[in-house]
Design a protein around this motif. Structure first.
Motif, mmCIF file in Angstrom:
data_model
loop_
_atom_site.group_PDB
_atom_site.id
_atom_site.type_symbol
_atom_site.label_atom_id
_atom_site.label_comp_id
_atom_site.label_asym_id
_atom_site.label_seq_id
_atom_site.Cartn_x
_atom_site.Cartn_y
_atom_site.Cartn_z
ATOM 1 N N PRO A 70 42.336 -10.173 -1.692
ATOM 2 C CA PRO A 70 41.586 -11.397 -1.378
ATOM 3 C C PRO A 70 40.991 -12.034 -2.636
ATOM 4 N N LYS A 71 40.589 -13.275 -2.492
ATOM 5 C CA LYS A 71 39.949 -13.993 -3.592
ATOM 6 C C LYS A 71 38.430 -13.896 -3.505
ATOM 7 N N GLU A 72 37.940 -13.256 -2.435
ATOM 8 C CA GLU A 72 36.509 -13.146 -2.226
ATOM 9 C C GLU A 72 36.047 -11.705 -2.450
ATOM 10 N N ILE A 73 34.829 -11.544 -2.946
ATOM 11 C CA ILE A 73 34.226 -10.229 -3.012
ATOM 12 C C ILE A 73 34.122 -9.699 -1.584
ATOM 13 N N CYS A 74 34.488 -8.433 -1.363
ATOM 14 C CA CYS A 74 34.501 -7.933 0.016
ATOM 15 C C CYS A 74 34.281 -6.425 0.071
ATOM 16 N N TYR A 75 33.846 -5.979 1.236
ATOM 17 C CA TYR A 75 33.716 -4.555 1.519
ATOM 18 C C TYR A 75 35.090 -3.970 1.823
ATOM 19 N N ILE B 197 41.627 -9.884 5.434
ATOM 20 C CA ILE B 197 40.265 -10.293 5.123
ATOM 21 C C ILE B 197 39.603 -10.918 6.355
ATOM 22 N N ASN B 198 38.371 -10.508 6.627
ATOM 23 C CA ASN B 198 37.591 -11.030 7.741
ATOM 24 C C ASN B 198 36.225 -11.467 7.243
ATOM 25 N N MET C 118 23.106 -6.419 1.639
ATOM 26 C CA MET C 118 23.311 -6.735 3.054
ATOM 27 C C MET C 118 22.304 -7.776 3.536
ATOM 28 N N ASN C 119 21.015 -7.565 3.250
ATOM 29 C CA ASN C 119 19.981 -8.472 3.740
ATOM 30 C C ASN C 119 20.081 -9.869 3.131
ATOM 31 N N LYS C 120 20.539 -9.949 1.898
ATOM 32 C CA LYS C 120 20.678 -11.247 1.251
ATOM 33 C C LYS C 120 22.039 -11.887 1.525
ATOM 34 N N GLU C 121 22.877 -11.180 2.289
ATOM 35 C CA GLU C 121 24.182 -11.700 2.720
ATOM 36 C C GLU C 121 25.031 -12.140 1.526
ATOM 37 N N ILE C 122 25.001 -11.352 0.477
ATOM 38 C CA ILE C 122 25.747 -11.690 -0.734
ATOM 39 C C ILE C 122 27.249 -11.500 -0.527
ATOM 40 N N VAL C 123 27.624 -10.402 0.123
ATOM 41 C CA VAL C 123 29.046 -10.139 0.411
ATOM 42 C C VAL C 123 29.338 -10.637 1.815
ATOM 43 N N LYS C 124 30.237 -11.594 1.932
ATOM 44 C CA LYS C 124 30.454 -12.259 3.209
ATOM 45 C C LYS C 124 31.757 -11.861 3.905
ATOM 46 N N HIS C 125 32.522 -10.957 3.282
ATOM 47 C CA HIS C 125 33.817 -10.594 3.846
ATOM 48 C C HIS C 125 34.034 -9.085 3.820
ATOM 49 N N PRO D 225 42.414 -2.978 8.019
ATOM 50 C CA PRO D 225 41.637 -1.744 8.173
ATOM 51 C C PRO D 225 41.079 -1.260 6.836
ATOM 52 N N ALA D 226 40.023 -0.487 6.904
ATOM 53 C CA ALA D 226 39.390 0.008 5.684
ATOM 54 C C ALA D 226 40.407 0.755 4.836
ATOM 55 N N CYS D 227 40.417 0.458 3.539
ATOM 56 C CA CYS D 227 41.348 1.176 2.665
ATOM 57 C C CYS D 227 40.615 2.206 1.809
#
Length: 208
Positions: free
Chosen positions: A99-104, A127-128, A172-179, A183-185
């Motif tokens: 993905p192009k977004e920072i993500c978990y 990506i979700n 998490m509380n500041k919602e910095i990572v939005k994606h 399935p989890a890798c």
């Protein structure tokens, strides 16, 4: 792609790193914590010294690693801790469609308010987007950073917040990572032992 593993230079750290199933660069965690982190960190009144020390150390390690990524302009990065493992099939698929977004890459979904597990998240492959109106993701069991500039809001969070909490809770509380990627890798298996306190994670996969 570069994979950093945060790990202590201890017997426990060495044992955990010996079990990892992927190539990585070791980022050393240490007991020498930056003063501003110690001074800002909030602890529960009944927290033991081991927990305080570990909480400070984890936050210090992440901050220093985020600074390294930004200062050295390192793109295409994954950050894992030494009890995180790679799901080979899922990871290969992830690498084909990064993905192009920072993500978990893994984590624990909880509801918007409180700490109850939340199970109604999207299972769409790839990506979700996190629905922060209903849920949040706890824990950093794999974080993908496509561009070094993605860490700037996290560095700012550390440096300009009046008070600090656990790094995963603040992100998490500041919602910095939005994606998040499904399935989890990556998955966590701490072997029933925590280096911070008495709480153990056990095995967690696919955000459960």
């Amino acid at each position: 792609m570069k994979i950093f593993v945060i790990s202590m230079d201890t017997e426990v750290g060495a044992e955990r790193r010996s079990k990892l199933n992927f190539d990585y660069e070791w980022f050393k965690a240490n007991d020498i914590v930056l003063d501003f982190i110690k001074e800002k960190m909030i602890h529960f009144w009944n927290s033991g010294e081991k927990h305080k020390k570990g909480k400070n150390g984890v936050s210090d390690s992440y901050y220093r690693l985020f600074k390294k990524i930004y200062d050295e302009k390192i793109d295409d990065v994954i950050i894992l801790e030494d009890d995180c493992f790679i799901e080979n099939k899922e990871f290969l698929e992830f690498c084909k469609n990064k993905p192009k977004e920072i993500c978990y890459l893994n984590g624990l979904f909880i509801n918007k308010k409180g700490w109850k597990k939340y199970n109604n998240f999207s299972l769409n492959k790839g990506i979700n987007k996190i629905d922060y109106e209903k849920s949040r993701i706890l824990c950093l069991w794999g974080l993908y950073i496509p561009s070094y500039t993605d860490v700037l809001p996290i560095i700012d969070m550390f440096e300009n917040s009046k008070r600090l909490r656990c790094v995963d809770i603040m992100i998490m509380n500041k919602e910095i990572v939005k994606h998040y990627y499904y399935p989890a890798c990556s998955y966590v298996n701490d072997g029933g032992f925590s280096q911070i306190g008495n709480k153990k994670c056990g095995i967690h996969k696919n955000y459960k």
